[in-house]
Structure formats: C-alpha cells, structure tokens
Design a protein around this motif. Structure first.
Motif, PDB file in Angstrom:
ATOM      1  N   GLU A  25       0.930  -1.001   0.092  1.00 19.89           N
ATOM      2  CA  GLU A  25       0.642  -0.058  -0.209  1.00 19.89           C
ATOM      3  C   GLU A  25       1.293   0.946   0.080  1.00 19.89           C
ATOM      4  N   THR A  26       2.019   1.007   0.496  1.00 19.16           N
ATOM      5  CA  THR A  26       2.905   1.921   1.163  1.00 19.16           C
ATOM      6  C   THR A  26       3.309   2.427  -0.738  1.00 19.16           C
ATOM      7  N   GLU A  27       3.613   1.460  -1.362  1.00 15.43           N
ATOM      8  CA  GLU A  27       4.416   1.554  -2.610  1.00 15.43           C
ATOM      9  C   GLU A  27       3.569   2.119  -3.598  1.00 15.43           C
ATOM     10  N   LYS A  28       2.078   1.917  -3.536  1.00 15.28           N
ATOM     11  CA  LYS A  28       1.013   2.315  -4.616  1.00 15.28           C
ATOM     12  C   LYS A  28       0.495   4.158  -4.034  1.00 15.28           C
ATOM     13  N   ILE A  29       1.237   4.409  -2.955  1.00 16.91           N
ATOM     14  CA  ILE A  29       1.068   5.456  -2.601  1.00 16.91           C
ATOM     15  C   ILE A  29       2.001   6.644  -3.152  1.00 16.91           C
ATOM     16  N   GLN A  30       3.123   5.873  -2.988  1.00 18.02           N
ATOM     17  CA  GLN A  30       4.039   6.898  -3.787  1.00 18.02           C
ATOM     18  C   GLN A  30       4.332   6.856  -5.222  1.00 18.02           C
ATOM     19  N   LEU A  31       3.337   5.560  -5.904  1.00 21.02           N
ATOM     20  CA  LEU A  31       3.601   5.361  -7.390  1.00 21.02           C
ATOM     21  C   LEU A  31       2.525   6.624  -7.540  1.00 21.02           C
ATOM     22  N   ALA A  32       1.251   6.801  -7.087  1.00 19.16           N
ATOM     23  CA  ALA A  32       0.494   8.092  -7.040  1.00 19.16           C
ATOM     24  C   ALA A  32       0.949   9.304  -7.006  1.00 19.16           C
ATOM     25  N   GLU A  33       1.491   9.114  -6.440  1.00 19.42           N
ATOM     26  CA  GLU A  33       2.131  10.659  -5.912  1.00 19.42           C
ATOM     27  C   GLU A  33       3.097  10.563  -7.269  1.00 19.42           C
ATOM     28  N   GLY A  34       3.720   9.664  -8.102  1.00 19.91           N
ATOM     29  CA  GLY A  34       4.745   9.603  -8.698  1.00 19.91           C
ATOM     30  C   GLY A  34       3.818  10.064 -10.035  1.00 19.91           C
ATOM     31  N   LYS A  35       2.690   9.718 -10.265  1.00 19.49           N
ATOM     32  CA  LYS A  35       1.574  10.600 -11.871  1.00 19.49           C
ATOM     33  C   LYS A  35       1.467  11.913 -11.365  1.00 19.49           C
ATOM     34  N   LEU A  36       1.112  12.066 -10.347  1.00 19.07           N
ATOM     35  CA  LEU A  36       0.536  13.036 -10.249  1.00 19.07           C
ATOM     36  C   LEU A  36       2.037  13.820  -9.975  1.00 19.07           C
ATOM     37  N   LYS A  37       3.057  13.890  -9.855  1.00 19.91           N
ATOM     38  CA  LYS A  37       3.852  14.989  -9.592  1.00 19.91           C
ATOM     39  C   LYS A  37       3.744  15.127 -11.466  1.00 19.91           C
ATOM     40  N   GLU A  38       4.798  13.736 -11.924  1.00 18.47           N
ATOM     41  CA  GLU A  38       4.421  14.020 -13.423  1.00 18.47           C
ATOM     42  C   GLU A  38       3.767  14.656 -13.850  1.00 18.47           C
ATOM     43  N   ALA A  39       2.135  14.786 -13.874  1.00 11.00           N
ATOM     44  CA  ALA A  39       1.378  15.109 -14.718  1.00 11.00           C
ATOM     45  C   ALA A  39       1.248  17.235 -14.407  1.00 11.00           C
ATOM     46  N   GLU A  40       1.459  17.674 -13.515  1.00 11.24           N
ATOM     47  CA  GLU A  40       1.522  18.641 -13.164  1.00 11.24           C
ATOM     48  C   GLU A  40       2.476  19.477 -13.592  1.00 11.24           C
ATOM     49  N   ASN A  41       4.710  18.671 -13.917  1.00 12.16           N
ATOM     50  CA  ASN A  41       4.821  18.719 -14.463  1.00 12.16           C
ATOM     51  C   ASN A  41       5.470  19.627 -16.119  1.00 12.16           C
ATOM     52  N   SER A  42       4.015  18.388 -16.505  1.00  9.84           N
ATOM     53  CA  SER A  42       4.308  18.321 -17.852  1.00  9.84           C
ATOM     54  C   SER A  42       2.848  19.683 -18.305  1.00  9.84           C
ATOM     55  N   LEU A  43       1.816  19.831 -17.170  1.00  8.77           N
ATOM     56  CA  LEU A  43       1.094  21.044 -17.465  1.00  8.77           C
ATOM     57  C   LEU A  43       2.289  22.652 -17.478  1.00  8.77           C
ATOM     58  N   ARG A  44       3.485  22.502 -16.051  1.00  5.60           N
ATOM     59  CA  ARG A  44       4.197  23.806 -15.671  1.00  5.60           C
ATOM     60  C   ARG A  44       4.748  23.485 -17.917  1.00  5.60           C
ATOM     61  N   GLU A  45       5.041  22.550 -18.025  1.00  2.24           N
ATOM     62  CA  GLU A  45       5.882  22.851 -18.925  1.00  2.24           C
ATOM     63  C   GLU A  45       4.978  23.662 -20.301  1.00  2.24           C
ATOM     64  N   LEU A  46       4.015  23.048 -20.740  1.00  2.00           N
ATOM     65  CA  LEU A  46       2.620  23.345 -21.890  1.00  2.00           C
ATOM     66  C   LEU A  46       2.915  25.176 -20.863  1.00  2.00           C
ATOM     67  N   VAL A  47       2.663  25.294 -19.844  1.00  2.00           N
ATOM     68  CA  VAL A  47       2.896  26.898 -19.751  1.00  2.00           C
ATOM     69  C   VAL A  47       3.725  27.389 -19.826  1.00  2.00           C
ATOM     70  N   GLN A  48       4.887  26.517 -19.833  1.00  4.39           N
ATOM     71  CA  GLN A  48       6.317  27.626 -20.047  1.00  4.39           C
ATOM     72  C   GLN A  48       6.105  27.958 -21.852  1.00  4.39           C
ATOM     73  N   GLN A  49       5.782  26.893 -22.513  1.00  3.41           N
ATOM     74  CA  GLN A  49       6.127  26.719 -23.730  1.00  3.41           C
ATOM     75  C   GLN A  49       4.886  27.698 -24.246  1.00  3.41           C
ATOM     76  N   LYS A  50       3.620  27.967 -23.775  1.00  2.27           N
ATOM     77  CA  LYS A  50       2.245  29.104 -24.237  1.00  2.27           C
ATOM     78  C   LYS A  50       3.202  30.506 -23.735  1.00  2.27           C
ATOM     79  N   LYS A  51       3.734  30.980 -22.394  1.00  2.00           N
ATOM     80  CA  LYS A  51       4.108  32.178 -22.523  1.00  2.00           C
ATOM     81  C   LYS A  51       5.508  32.239 -23.079  1.00  2.00           C
ATOM     82  N   THR A  52       6.238  31.686 -23.790  1.00  2.00           N
ATOM     83  CA  THR A  52       7.083  31.680 -24.484  1.00  2.00           C
ATOM     84  C   THR A  52       6.848  31.713 -25.873  1.00  2.00           C
ATOM     85  N   ARG A  53       5.611  31.605 -26.329  1.00  2.00           N
ATOM     86  CA  ARG A  53       5.455  31.344 -27.945  1.00  2.00           C
ATOM     87  C   ARG A  53       4.469  33.412 -27.407  1.00  2.00           C
ATOM     88  N   SER A  54       3.971  33.463 -26.652  1.00  2.00           N
ATOM     89  CA  SER A  54       3.306  34.610 -26.623  1.00  2.00           C
ATOM     90  C   SER A  54       4.012  35.866 -27.315  1.00  2.00           C
TER      91      SER A  54
END
Length: 123
Positions: free
Chosen positions: A94-123
């Motif tokens: 169960e502890t491993e499941k928590i770590q995996l879920a948190e890792g996936k969430l951080k990955e999604a947050e990072n990809s969103l940050r990259e998308l926002v950063q790309q949009k800022k640089t294009r503007s």
C-alpha cells in the motif's frame, strides 16, 4: 489563436484537477488499508507473544469458520507468524501504491508546467 491556447490550457488544468482528486482518493484508500493492516498485525503480534508464553500442556483452540478446533501450539504460532508477515507485506504494498500515485501526479503537474511555459514563450 489565443482562444485555442486558452482552451488547451483549460483542458489541461481540468485533467490535472481530475488526477489530483483521483490521487487523493487512492491515497486515502491506501492509508486506510495501511491502518487496517497495522492494527491486524498488532493484534496478531500480541496474540503470538501470548501463545509463545503459554505452557506446553495448555490446549489451544483456533477459529475455523464458526467453530473452534484444537490445534497444536507450534501450528498456531506458525499461523500467527504467517499472518504477521502477510500484514507487513500488505502495508509495504500500500505504501508503494501511494508513492506511485504521488509520482504520477507530480509527472502530470510537471507536464502542465511545461505546457504553460511553452505557451508563455510563444506569446
């Protein structure tokens, strides 16, 4: 074009919020399971200690469905140790499941940050 960008960002933020909610639910469920496993392990450990301290001649009964069956002391101790090991393993999983879920969430947050950063640089 900026309207399309806004829709893309809005969709990405919505997906992130959904992932955050799912992750929160998964973590809460896993934490409940960890707590249940911890309590069961504690009960089995205490029972194990008590059975070990009993005299060799004491009759020991083990639950089997709705009835109790006289069981040799060594077998009861072995069964309790097996339960303790299973509960420990469940807690780790169960502890491993928590770590995996948190890792996936951080990955999604990072990809969103990259998308926002790309949009800022294009503007």
């Amino acid at each position: 074009m900026s309207h399309a960008v806004d829709l893309e960002l809005k969709q990405a933020f919505t997906e992130l919020q959904a992932k955050q909610q799912m992750t929160k639910e998964v973590i809460q469920n896993c934490q409940r399971n960890i707590e249940v496993a911890r309590r069961c392990k504690q009960i089995a450990t205490l029972t194990h200690l008590e059975v070990k301290n009993l005299d060799e001649n004491v009759k020991i009964y083990e639950s089997l469905g709705r009835c109790f069956v006289m069981t040799p002391r060594e077998e009861v101790i072995e069964n309790l140790q097996t339960k303790i090991d299973e509960y420990t393993k469940e807690g780790k999983q169960e502890t491993e499941k928590i770590q995996l879920a948190e890792g996936k969430l951080k990955e999604a947050e990072n990809s969103l940050r990259e998308l926002v950063q790309q949009k800022k640089t294009r503007s």
